[in-house]
Scaffold this motif. Structure first.
Motif, PDB file in Angstrom:
ATOM      1  N   ALA A 258      -0.215  30.348  37.537  1.00  0.00           N
ATOM      2  CA  ALA A 258       0.976  29.564  37.876  1.00  0.00           C
ATOM      3  C   ALA A 258       0.890  28.192  37.219  1.00  0.00           C
ATOM      4  CB  ALA A 258       1.085  29.410  39.389  1.00  0.00           C
ATOM      5  N   TRP A 259       2.045  27.613  36.940  1.00  0.00           N
ATOM      6  CA  TRP A 259       2.088  26.285  36.317  1.00  0.00           C
ATOM      7  C   TRP A 259       3.090  25.434  37.053  1.00  0.00           C
ATOM      8  CZ3 TRP A 259       5.739  23.937  32.590  1.00  0.00           C
ATOM      9  CH2 TRP A 259       5.224  22.764  31.992  1.00  0.00           C
ATOM     10  N   TYR A 260       2.680  24.243  37.411  1.00  0.00           N
ATOM     11  CA  TYR A 260       3.508  23.368  38.215  1.00  0.00           C
ATOM     12  C   TYR A 260       3.919  22.110  37.456  1.00  0.00           C
ATOM     13  CZ  TYR A 260       1.620  26.568  41.642  1.00  0.00           C
ATOM     14  OH  TYR A 260       1.253  27.704  42.307  1.00  0.00           O
ATOM     15  N   GLY A 261       3.839  22.137  36.136  1.00  0.00           N
ATOM     16  CA  GLY A 261       4.335  21.045  35.314  1.00  0.00           C
ATOM     17  C   GLY A 261       3.337  19.928  35.107  1.00  0.00           C
ATOM     18  N   LEU A 262       3.746  18.967  34.325  1.00  0.00           N
ATOM     19  CA  LEU A 262       2.978  17.735  34.126  1.00  0.00           C
ATOM     20  C   LEU A 262       3.453  16.783  35.205  1.00  0.00           C
ATOM     21  CD1 LEU A 262       3.348  17.515  30.240  1.00  0.00           C
ATOM     22  CD2 LEU A 262       1.393  18.369  31.528  1.00  0.00           C
ATOM     23  N   ASP A 263       2.730  16.738  36.317  1.00  0.00           N
ATOM     24  CA  ASP A 263       3.297  16.128  37.522  1.00  0.00           C
ATOM     25  C   ASP A 263       2.959  14.656  37.714  1.00  0.00           C
ATOM     26  OD1 ASP A 263       1.101  16.951  40.292  1.00  0.00           O
ATOM     27  OD2 ASP A 263       0.620  16.643  38.170  1.00  0.00           O
TER      28      ASP A 263
ATOM     29  N   ALA B   3      -1.412  12.742  31.083  1.00  0.00           N
ATOM     30  CA  ALA B   3      -0.740  13.351  32.220  1.00  0.00           C
ATOM     31  C   ALA B   3      -1.618  14.421  32.850  1.00  0.00           C
ATOM     32  CB  ALA B   3       0.594  13.970  31.783  1.00  0.00           C
ATOM     33  N   ARG B   4      -1.431  14.622  34.159  1.00  0.00           N
ATOM     34  CA  ARG B   4      -2.095  15.718  34.834  1.00  0.00           C
ATOM     35  C   ARG B   4      -1.257  16.970  34.632  1.00  0.00           C
ATOM     36  NH1 ARG B   4      -3.345  15.726  41.253  1.00  0.00           N
ATOM     37  NH2 ARG B   4      -1.073  16.019  41.347  1.00  0.00           N
TER      38      ARG B   4
ATOM     39  N   PRO C 247       8.100   9.973  31.459  1.00  0.00           N
ATOM     40  CA  PRO C 247       8.879  11.066  32.048  1.00  0.00           C
ATOM     41  C   PRO C 247       8.411  11.360  33.480  1.00  0.00           C
ATOM     42  CG  PRO C 247       8.247  11.602  29.804  1.00  0.00           C
ATOM     43  CD  PRO C 247       7.505  10.349  30.175  1.00  0.00           C
ATOM     44  N   ARG C 248       9.349  11.846  34.258  1.00  0.00           N
ATOM     45  CA  ARG C 248       9.090  12.182  35.660  1.00  0.00           C
ATOM     46  C   ARG C 248       9.441  13.642  35.878  1.00  0.00           C
ATOM     47  NH1 ARG C 248      13.441  10.415  40.185  1.00  0.00           N
ATOM     48  NH2 ARG C 248      12.382  11.065  42.105  1.00  0.00           N
ATOM     49  N   LEU C 249       8.510  14.397  36.432  1.00  0.00           N
ATOM     50  CA  LEU C 249       8.748  15.814  36.655  1.00  0.00           C
ATOM     51  C   LEU C 249       9.814  16.017  37.719  1.00  0.00           C
ATOM     52  CD1 LEU C 249       7.839  18.807  36.194  1.00  0.00           C
ATOM     53  CD2 LEU C 249       6.194  18.439  38.055  1.00  0.00           C
ATOM     54  N   LEU C 250      10.834  16.813  37.381  1.00  0.00           N
ATOM     55  CA  LEU C 250      11.889  17.154  38.332  1.00  0.00           C
ATOM     56  C   LEU C 250      11.746  18.592  38.834  1.00  0.00           C
ATOM     57  CD1 LEU C 250      15.062  15.833  36.434  1.00  0.00           C
ATOM     58  CD2 LEU C 250      13.853  14.686  38.304  1.00  0.00           C
ATOM     59  N   ILE C 251      11.630  19.504  37.883  1.00  0.00           N
ATOM     60  CA  ILE C 251      11.685  20.938  38.149  1.00  0.00           C
ATOM     61  C   ILE C 251      10.545  21.627  37.422  1.00  0.00           C
ATOM     62  CG2 ILE C 251      13.034  23.067  37.817  1.00  0.00           C
ATOM     63  CD1 ILE C 251      14.465  21.299  39.751  1.00  0.00           C
ATOM     64  N   TYR C 252       9.872  22.549  38.088  1.00  0.00           N
ATOM     65  CA  TYR C 252       8.905  23.415  37.432  1.00  0.00           C
ATOM     66  C   TYR C 252       9.236  24.861  37.790  1.00  0.00           C
ATOM     67  CZ  TYR C 252       6.732  23.652  42.040  1.00  0.00           C
ATOM     68  OH  TYR C 252       6.504  23.855  43.378  1.00  0.00           O
TER      69      TYR C 252
ATOM     70  N   ALA D 265       9.940  23.666  32.580  1.00  0.00           N
ATOM     71  CA  ALA D 265      10.038  22.485  33.428  1.00  0.00           C
ATOM     72  C   ALA D 265      11.111  21.538  32.892  1.00  0.00           C
ATOM     73  CB  ALA D 265       8.694  21.761  33.502  1.00  0.00           C
ATOM     74  N   TRP D 266      11.588  20.674  33.786  1.00  0.00           N
ATOM     75  CA  TRP D 266      12.547  19.627  33.433  1.00  0.00           C
ATOM     76  C   TRP D 266      11.991  18.270  33.850  1.00  0.00           C
ATOM     77  CZ3 TRP D 266      17.188  20.338  30.901  1.00  0.00           C
ATOM     78  CH2 TRP D 266      17.700  21.632  30.832  1.00  0.00           C
ATOM     79  N   TYR D 267      12.272  17.253  33.028  1.00  0.00           N
ATOM     80  CA  TYR D 267      11.817  15.892  33.286  1.00  0.00           C
ATOM     81  C   TYR D 267      12.981  14.918  33.128  1.00  0.00           C
ATOM     82  CZ  TYR D 267       7.242  18.018  32.515  1.00  0.00           C
ATOM     83  OH  TYR D 267       6.141  18.832  32.585  1.00  0.00           O
TER      84      TYR D 267
END
Lengths: 112, 125
Positions: free
Chosen positions: B108-113, B98-99, A44-49, A34-36
């Motif tokens: 599947a993993w969708y990040g720390l959103d 964080a979630r 941090p803000r999630l950009l890409i997973y 992932a990218w933040y």
């Protein structure tokens, strides 16, 4: 797994293209990369997973690519609000192994 | 809209235990993964651990902190908490909750959103 980001600082102008690199010390699944983006005083803000999927609400000028040990975040045309610090992260999940999340040290994208 | 809010003392004495709580609104604490992360100039972003509750509780900690960390969940309050014992100045950091969007069924993993705003904890006498 150690993530090494380069460059440490990238100086560009609005309208230009930014290419940020993240290299892993061993191969990782694209599922778990992932990218933040982080701005001063903010979380941090999630950009890409999943190495290449944009998170909800992220503009399409942000794109991610790569596999194995080499991953890239590309910002196609920089907007003033894109100048920030960018982090890659891996979520080290694999069968029989305890998960361990690690972050890169960050790339600071600054206005030239 | 999912929101997370960290709370707890901003100053902790050396050798004592750091205690923080993350209150979740807009989502259930159950059947989701929830992580704690900290950030300091010296170490950058550092994952502390996660917790998952679906009736039974599953948790994983960063091996470098494992001996000092406890993450727990209070489903009645929709909160999860962090305790870090025997703190030193090296534990001074901004602490985030964080979630963690990991799908336990598919892998599947969708990040720390979703992240909390962060809370600064200083270890000092």
């Amino acid at each position: 797994i150690v993530l090494t980001q380069s460059p440490g600082t990238l100086s560009l102008s609005p309208g230009q293209r930014a290419t940020l690199s993240c290299r892993a010390s061993q191969s990782i699944s694209t599922t778990y990369l992932a990218w933040y983006q982080q701005k001063p005083g903010q979380a941090p803000r999630l950009l890409i997973y999943g190495a290449s999927s944009r998170a909800t609400g992220i503009p399409d000028r942000f794109s991610g690519s790569g596999s194995g040990t080499d991953f890239t975040l590309t910002i196609s045309r920089l907007e003033p609000e894109d100048f920030a610090v960018y982090y890659c992260q891996q979520c080290g999940r694999s069968p029989g192994r305890s998960p361990l999340y690690t972050f890169g040290q960050g790339t600071k994208l600054e206005i030239e | 809209q999912v929101q997370l809010q960290e709370s707890g003392p901003g100053l902790v004495k050396p050798s004592e235990t750091l205690s923080l709580t993350c209150t979740v609104s807009g989502d259930s604490i159950k059947n989701n993964f929830w992580s704690w992360i900290r950030q300091s100039p010296e170490k950058g972003l550092e994952w502390i651990g996660y917790i998952y509750n679906s009736g039974t509780t599953n948790y994983q900690y960063n091996p470098s902190l494992k001996s000092r960390v406890t993450i727990s969940v209070d489903t009645s309050k929709n909160q999860f908490s962090l305790k870090l014992s025997s703190v030193t100045a090296a534990d001074t950091a901004v602490y985030y909750c964080a979630r963690d969007q990991y799908d336990i069924l598919t892998g599947a993993w969708y990040g720390l959103d979703v992240w909390g705003q962060g809370t600064t904890v200083t270890v000092s006498s």
